[in-house]
Motif scaffolding. Structure first.
Motif, PDB file in Angstrom:
ATOM      1  N   UNK A  16      19.963   4.190  39.520  1.00  0.00           N
ATOM      2  CA  UNK A  16      20.454   5.671  39.697  1.00  0.00           C
ATOM      3  C   UNK A  16      18.993   6.624  38.744  1.00  0.00           C
ATOM      4  N   UNK A  17      18.886   6.350  38.019  1.00  0.00           N
ATOM      5  CA  UNK A  17      18.551   7.064  37.037  1.00  0.00           C
ATOM      6  C   UNK A  17      16.724   6.938  37.410  1.00  0.00           C
ATOM      7  N   UNK A  18      16.262   5.979  37.812  1.00  0.00           N
ATOM      8  CA  UNK A  18      15.164   5.772  38.296  1.00  0.00           C
ATOM      9  C   UNK A  18      14.119   6.049  39.641  1.00  0.00           C
ATOM     10  N   UNK A  19      15.200   6.082  40.149  1.00  0.00           N
ATOM     11  CA  UNK A  19      15.534   6.566  41.538  1.00  0.00           C
ATOM     12  C   UNK A  19      15.035   8.378  41.393  1.00  0.00           C
ATOM     13  N   UNK A  20      16.098   8.618  40.746  1.00  0.00           N
ATOM     14  CA  UNK A  20      15.791  10.181  40.410  1.00  0.00           C
ATOM     15  C   UNK A  20      14.453  10.721  39.999  1.00  0.00           C
ATOM     16  N   UNK A  21      14.425   9.627  38.767  1.00  0.00           N
ATOM     17  CA  UNK A  21      12.824  10.093  38.456  1.00  0.00           C
ATOM     18  C   UNK A  21      12.166   9.557  39.402  1.00  0.00           C
ATOM     19  N   UNK A  26       5.362  13.250  32.542  1.00  0.00           N
ATOM     20  CA  UNK A  26       4.886  12.669  31.188  1.00  0.00           C
ATOM     21  C   UNK A  26       6.662  12.397  30.373  1.00  0.00           C
ATOM     22  N   UNK A  27       7.324  13.619  31.076  1.00  0.00           N
ATOM     23  CA  UNK A  27       8.677  12.576  30.345  1.00  0.00           C
ATOM     24  C   UNK A  27       8.763  11.567  30.823  1.00  0.00           C
ATOM     25  N   UNK A  28       9.690  11.962  32.256  1.00  0.00           N
ATOM     26  CA  UNK A  28       9.846  10.269  32.998  1.00  0.00           C
ATOM     27  C   UNK A  28       9.012   9.245  32.424  1.00  0.00           C
ATOM     28  N   UNK A  29       7.645   9.118  32.747  1.00  0.00           N
ATOM     29  CA  UNK A  29       6.801   8.110  32.488  1.00  0.00           C
ATOM     30  C   UNK A  29       7.582   7.807  31.250  1.00  0.00           C
ATOM     31  N   UNK A  30       7.922   8.553  30.093  1.00  0.00           N
ATOM     32  CA  UNK A  30       7.955   8.203  28.516  1.00  0.00           C
ATOM     33  C   UNK A  30       9.327   7.461  28.874  1.00  0.00           C
ATOM     34  N   UNK A  31       9.810   7.988  28.793  1.00  0.00           N
ATOM     35  CA  UNK A  31      11.531   7.715  29.054  1.00  0.00           C
ATOM     36  C   UNK A  31      11.763   5.965  29.237  1.00  0.00           C
ATOM     37  N   UNK A  32      10.852   5.916  31.187  1.00  0.00           N
ATOM     38  CA  UNK A  32      10.612   4.650  30.835  1.00  0.00           C
ATOM     39  C   UNK A  32      10.471   3.179  30.443  1.00  0.00           C
TER      40      UNK A  32
END
Length: 226
Positions: free
Chosen positions: A173-178, A220-226
């Motif tokens: 779900x978090x990946x979908x939101x990202x 950039x924030x989403x990619x670093x969190x993944x």
């Protein structure tokens, strides 16, 4: 304790009946009810008479294995076949030969029956119509997620607890939101670029740069969190 009654159930016929009930998936309580005894009496008989205990155990293991195989097939996906039949009248000469053959054989086993009773038995055993297969279709069933989860939770509980599935669902779900945030940011950048190219007066240079910086920071924030 149903004294003497156990003899009925340790006989060949009695054990066959117990075996059939167990294979049908009946519980010990239901089986004891069919036998006309209490559950406690059946438990005592299982301890005292190995034939009853072994019959119940063997039959239940067969059913468990059949259910297990069915569940595995459903979890992995399977192909089922269905056949369409057509009722066709048997040729009179063929029907006559079949009934006479059956009648002669049946007569040897039941010499006391009358001619009428033998004839009725032959008619019942060899019907006028028979099923003829017409078409056979294959239907592919996709893997069943619920069956797969049930299988894994019971076969590998350490690796597939409820918490594990919950964490997996939350991560998905978090990946979908990202992905949505990333797509929105990219759309904003393209919109800002389009306005700049078209010379939109409402979009000043500083505003354009700020919009791009804001969108890129989210990506950039989403990619670093993944």
């Amino acid at each position: 304790m149903a004294k003497g009654k156990y003899l009925e159930w340790v006989s060949e016929q009695g054990l066959l009946m117990i075996e059939g009930w167990a294979r049908d998936g009946l519980t010990d309580a239901q089986i004891s009810k069919n036998m006309g005894i209490s559950r406690s009496t059946l438990n005592e008989w299982k301890k005292k008479y190995p034939d009853i205990s072994d019959t119940l155990k063997r039959s239940k293991e067969v059913v468990d294995r059949e259910v297990e195989n069915s569940l595995l097939k459903r979890a992995l996906g399977m192909v089922t076949k269905t056949t369409t039949y057509k009722m066709v009248k048997v040729d009179d000469d063929v029907l006559k030969v079949k009934r006479e053959r059956y009648l002669n054989s049946y007569k040897l086993e039941h010499p006391d029956l009358s001619k009428k009773e033998l004839l009725m038995a032959a008619i019942e055993a060899v019907p006028t119509y028979e099923q003829i297969p017409i078409t056979e279709n294959e239907v592919e069933l996709a893997p069943d997620t619920s069956a797969a989860i049930f299988w894994l939770k019971n076969r590998k509980p350490d690796a597939y607890r409820d918490q594990s599935f919950k964490e997996l669902n939350e991560a998905q779900a978090e990946k979908a939101r990202a992905d949505v945030r990333k797509a929105t940011a990219e759309a904003e950048i393209k919109e800002a670029e389009a306005k700049a190219i078209n010379g939109d007066d409402e979009m000043e240079d500083d505003g354009f740069i700020a919009a791009i910086d804001h969108s890129m920071s989210e990506v950039w924030t989403d990619e670093t969190e993944d």
